[in-house]
Design a protein around this motif. Sequence first.
Motif, PDB file in Angstrom:
ATOM      1  N   ASP A 123       0.808  -1.217   0.000  1.00  0.00           N
ATOM      2  CA  ASP A 123       0.000   0.000   0.000  1.00  0.00           C
ATOM      3  C   ASP A 123       0.844   1.272   0.000  1.00  0.00           C
ATOM      4  O   ASP A 123       0.333   2.351  -0.278  1.00  0.00           O
ATOM      5  N   LEU A 124       2.119   1.150   0.318  1.00  0.00           N
ATOM      6  CA  LEU A 124       2.984   2.324   0.472  1.00  0.00           C
ATOM      7  C   LEU A 124       3.512   2.785  -0.879  1.00  0.00           C
ATOM      8  O   LEU A 124       4.018   1.982  -1.660  1.00  0.00           O
ATOM      9  N   VAL A 125       3.392   4.071  -1.151  1.00  0.00           N
ATOM     10  CA  VAL A 125       3.923   4.647  -2.393  1.00  0.00           C
ATOM     11  C   VAL A 125       4.766   5.877  -2.045  1.00  0.00           C
ATOM     12  O   VAL A 125       4.496   6.552  -1.052  1.00  0.00           O
ATOM     13  N   PRO A 126       5.791   6.172  -2.851  1.00  0.00           N
ATOM     14  CA  PRO A 126       6.622   7.346  -2.569  1.00  0.00           C
ATOM     15  C   PRO A 126       5.800   8.627  -2.557  1.00  0.00           C
ATOM     16  O   PRO A 126       4.863   8.781  -3.331  1.00  0.00           O
ATOM     17  N   ASN A 127       6.150   9.539  -1.664  1.00  0.00           N
ATOM     18  CA  ASN A 127       5.485  10.838  -1.582  1.00  0.00           C
ATOM     19  C   ASN A 127       6.469  11.889  -2.098  1.00  0.00           C
ATOM     20  O   ASN A 127       7.207  12.508  -1.331  1.00  0.00           O
ATOM     21  N   HIS A 128       6.482  12.069  -3.420  1.00  0.00           N
ATOM     22  CA  HIS A 128       7.438  12.968  -4.061  1.00  0.00           C
ATOM     23  C   HIS A 128       7.165  14.435  -3.740  1.00  0.00           C
ATOM     24  O   HIS A 128       8.106  15.228  -3.623  1.00  0.00           O
ATOM     25  N   ALA A 129       5.912  14.802  -3.583  1.00  0.00           N
ATOM     26  CA  ALA A 129       5.571  16.213  -3.332  1.00  0.00           C
ATOM     27  C   ALA A 129       6.150  16.688  -2.003  1.00  0.00           C
ATOM     28  O   ALA A 129       6.829  17.719  -1.944  1.00  0.00           O
TER      29      ALA A 129
END
Length: 134
Positions: A78-84
């Motif tokens: 469920d974890l995705v990179p938070n680029h913002a």
Amino acid sequence: MALLVRKARRSLGGGSSSSVELMILVHYHYRCPISLDLTQELVIAPMGITYDRESIEAWLDIGCATCPVTHAPLRHEDLVPNHAIRSIIQDWCVTNRSRDVERIPTPKIPVTPVQASKLLFDLAGFTRHRDTMS
């Protein structure tokens, strides 16, 4: 806002050095809710909470299958990179470079299970092809 206190060694006059504490304001949104440290490799959970990847993966690895903040079900997938947010924190680090704040690294994009399977399939095919050429 929260304070981040860092010890640094500063040179004094005749070459001696001493430890000084630097107090840097760090917004609480820049901190991982688990470790409370400045977030390094940011990932976001489906419920909108951003964590440091190392901290949340350690949480999940010990058998906790829920978000530590919301208690909603949570899995590694469920974890995705938070680029913002990572970009915002990197800008903050650059702004505070004079206070010995190091810029957080840009993480490498992790390989997905599908990509790993394809790489292994291609490698196996290459190996079979090489063996038939011998």
